[in-house]
Motif scaffolding. Structure first.
Motif, PDB file in Angstrom:
ATOM      1  N   ALA A   1      -0.349  16.770 -11.122  1.00 42.13           N
ATOM      2  CA  ALA A   1      -1.653  17.429 -11.338  1.00 42.13           C
ATOM      3  C   ALA A   1      -1.654  18.865 -10.834  1.00 42.13           C
ATOM      4  CB  ALA A   1      -2.760  16.636 -10.653  1.00 42.13           C
ATOM      5  N   VAL A   2      -0.952  19.072  -9.727  1.00 38.76           N
ATOM      6  CA  VAL A   2      -0.996  20.388  -9.089  1.00 38.76           C
ATOM      7  C   VAL A   2      -0.368  21.463  -9.984  1.00 38.76           C
ATOM      8  CG1 VAL A   2       1.176  20.519  -7.815  1.00 38.76           C
ATOM      9  CG2 VAL A   2      -0.939  21.299  -6.724  1.00 38.76           C
TER      10      VAL A   2
ATOM     11  N   ARG B   1       1.051  13.749   2.807  1.00 47.30           N
ATOM     12  CA  ARG B   1       1.598  14.499   1.673  1.00 47.30           C
ATOM     13  C   ARG B   1       0.523  14.746   0.618  1.00 47.30           C
ATOM     14  NH1 ARG B   1       7.016  12.106  -0.554  1.00 47.30           N
ATOM     15  NH2 ARG B   1       6.739  13.833  -2.011  1.00 47.30           N
ATOM     16  N   CYS B   2      -0.315  13.735   0.389  1.00 53.86           N
ATOM     17  CA  CYS B   2      -1.430  13.923  -0.548  1.00 53.86           C
ATOM     18  C   CYS B   2      -2.371  15.005  -0.043  1.00 53.86           C
ATOM     19  CB  CYS B   2      -2.209  12.620  -0.721  1.00 53.86           C
ATOM     20  SG  CYS B   2      -1.300  11.359  -1.633  1.00 53.86           S
TER      21      CYS B   2
ATOM     22  N   ILE C   1       1.212  10.012  -4.858  1.00 48.73           N
ATOM     23  CA  ILE C   1       1.855  11.296  -4.574  1.00 48.73           C
ATOM     24  C   ILE C   1       2.442  11.874  -5.852  1.00 48.73           C
ATOM     25  CG2 ILE C   1       3.792  12.400  -3.397  1.00 48.73           C
ATOM     26  CD1 ILE C   1       3.341  10.399  -1.092  1.00 48.73           C
ATOM     27  N   ALA C   2       3.154  11.022  -6.596  1.00 45.77           N
ATOM     28  CA  ALA C   2       3.777  11.488  -7.843  1.00 45.77           C
ATOM     29  C   ALA C   2       2.718  12.043  -8.794  1.00 45.77           C
ATOM     30  CB  ALA C   2       4.533  10.340  -8.498  1.00 45.77           C
TER      31      ALA C   2
ATOM     32  N   ALA D   1       0.835  -1.212   0.000  1.00 43.98           N
ATOM     33  CA  ALA D   1       0.000   0.000   0.000  1.00 43.98           C
ATOM     34  C   ALA D   1       0.865   1.256   0.000  1.00 43.98           C
ATOM     35  CB  ALA D   1      -0.941  -0.003   1.201  1.00 43.98           C
ATOM     36  N   VAL D   2       1.916   1.244   0.818  1.00 42.71           N
ATOM     37  CA  VAL D   2       2.790   2.416   0.869  1.00 42.71           C
ATOM     38  C   VAL D   2       3.437   2.645  -0.498  1.00 42.71           C
ATOM     39  CG1 VAL D   2       4.906   3.366   1.879  1.00 42.71           C
ATOM     40  CG2 VAL D   2       3.237   2.213   3.333  1.00 42.71           C
ATOM     41  N   GLU D   3       3.812   1.541  -1.128  1.00 43.33           N
ATOM     42  CA  GLU D   3       4.442   1.626  -2.446  1.00 43.33           C
ATOM     43  C   GLU D   3       3.520   2.293  -3.463  1.00 43.33           C
ATOM     44  OE1 GLU D   3       7.352  -1.727  -4.358  1.00 43.33           O
ATOM     45  OE2 GLU D   3       5.209  -2.071  -4.613  1.00 43.33           O
ATOM     46  N   THR D   4       2.255   1.879  -3.495  1.00 47.21           N
ATOM     47  CA  THR D   4       1.328   2.510  -4.455  1.00 47.21           C
ATOM     48  C   THR D   4       1.000   3.940  -4.058  1.00 47.21           C
ATOM     49  OG1 THR D   4      -0.180   0.822  -3.576  1.00 47.21           O
ATOM     50  CG2 THR D   4      -0.035   1.026  -5.974  1.00 47.21           C
TER      51      THR D   4
END
Lengths: 239, 239
Positions: A79-80, A137-138, A73-74, A65-68
């Motif tokens: 998008a931002v 972070r998201c 985040i990327a 889950a952390v990996e995905t």
DNA sequence: TGCCATTTTTGACGCTTCGTCAAAAATGGT
DNA sequence: ACCATTTTTGACGAAGCGTCAAAAATGGCA
């Protein structure tokens, strides 16, 4: 001989390999079908070796889950950067979230498994924190856009509302909406076919409720979605 | 001798007993802590007997969920009788949903477990349908209020929106919001203390987004919540 | 009450999976 | 080539699932 030997590199890379294989099994067979013997067999190593990297099965799941989440985040960070008013950039974020769910379908299933308290409780504090950090972070990225909205005058929050709370609302709709979509026979019964479109609409209506200009009646945010997809996420397959 | 003997009554009542004991264990120890031997021991019967009523552990869990869902239906049916405009009655529904989550905290944990595909897949079609039916009854009640809103002129949906879709939005916020609240360290990090209040607010903002009169800026729906609680749900403990 | 066909309960058993750890193998420095 | 150290291995004990033949309980009847 290099300071880092071939063997050492192999060991360093193993966690990633284990997660790759595990993800494959998890996608095909789900939580109950993922087991340590199967991972070991598929990796061509002994079971004991896996336990050198992960303390148990649940930890493997959390690590996946952390990996995905890093992928998400990327995507959010891309998008931002969309050029436009704050609310359009928020739509870009919605587009990223949608593409993430479509392209990493196992992540949501992982989230569901991990939301069971007796499962997450078996994992280490350390990895749990890693997940929280990734989520934060998201959230920060999205909250930043809410602040931009306020700063640029399109949005004015009532006194008792904080930007993070708006994020909570959007997150609830997305998390809840995607969960319901994936796991409920009920939806079909309701005669809803395009769940993704619906999540978009609901997020829009929520932001309309906060009076964030331009309202969804004034600007076609579905068109923005298409634009974001071609301009920013052209490397993702078309739906 | 009555047509239904004591023994027969005992057998008829057993599923309920099993669920009572199981719920107790599930509450204390979660999914991984609930096991058939433990249920049998706690019931004072043999493990084999349990399998006469439930085909496996997952089926027990699903049955518990259906059982609590019936409670929710009952609460929704009471809430819908609240005297007031359509949107106030919708607020009453929100109050019922909130009280349900507070008073039957294990239900949400059950939902999470059952949302894992590899778990729900082990259950029978029949019970799955029972769950869907129960959910549909809740949805119908809420959708009815949306229609009332339209009929009484407070709400006018854009052409491409159906009442069920509004329900989907509210449901997503509640389901998503409560899920996030319960299982996320993240929330505390966000500095959000009162999650319930926040779910209320988000539901209100969503309905504001649809322009459902009176808007939450015109009428204090938190006051309505208090009213609903005293008038309709006085038998539930105060928060 | 005693008998017995039928229903219900029992718990030992086979199987699967987990996580461990002593023994075996591999590594790499001399 | 040797050997101290690191790494891998897979057999093992423990725990839980679901089954089923044997045992016990039931209830209709003489």
């Amino acid at each position: 001989m290099s300071t880092v030997t071939k063997k050492q590199r192999e060991i360093i890379d193993r966690p990633r390999q284990i997660l790759r294989v595990s993800r494959d099994i998890f996608r095909k067979r789900g939580y109950l079908g993922l087991n340590m013997d199967r991972i070991a067999e598929q990796m061509g190593i002994a079971k004991g070796t896996i336990y050198q990297h992960f303390k148990n099965k649940e930890e493997v799941i959390l690590a996946m889950a952390v990996e995905t989440l890093e992928k998400r985040i990327a995507m959010f960070e891309r998008a931002v950067l969309f050029q436009g008013c704050a609310r359009s950039r928020m739509a870009a974020m919605g587009c990223a979230a949608e593409l993430f769910v479509i392209n990493f379908p196992d992540h949501f299933e992982l989230e569901k498994v991990l939301s069971c308290s007796s499962i997450i409780e078996k994992t280490s504090e350390k990895l749990q924190t890693a997940k929280t950090v990734a989520e934060m972070r998201c959230i920060s990225l999205v909250a930043g856009l809410v602040r931009d909205g306020i700063a640029s005058g399109g949005l004015s929050l009532p006194n008792d509302f904080k930007p993070d709370q708006v994020v909570f609302g959007l997150w609830s709709i997305s998390y809840g909406g995607y969960s319901i979509m994936e796991s409920q026979e009920t939806l079909k019964q309701m005669g809803i076919e395009n769940g993704f479109r619906l999540v978009r609409d609901m997020n829009n209506k929520l932001l309309d409720g906060f009076g964030w200009k331009p309202l969804s009646s004034e600007l076609d945010y579905n068109a923005i979605f298409d634009e974001v997809r071609t301009l920013i996420f052209s490397d993702f397959p078309k739906p």
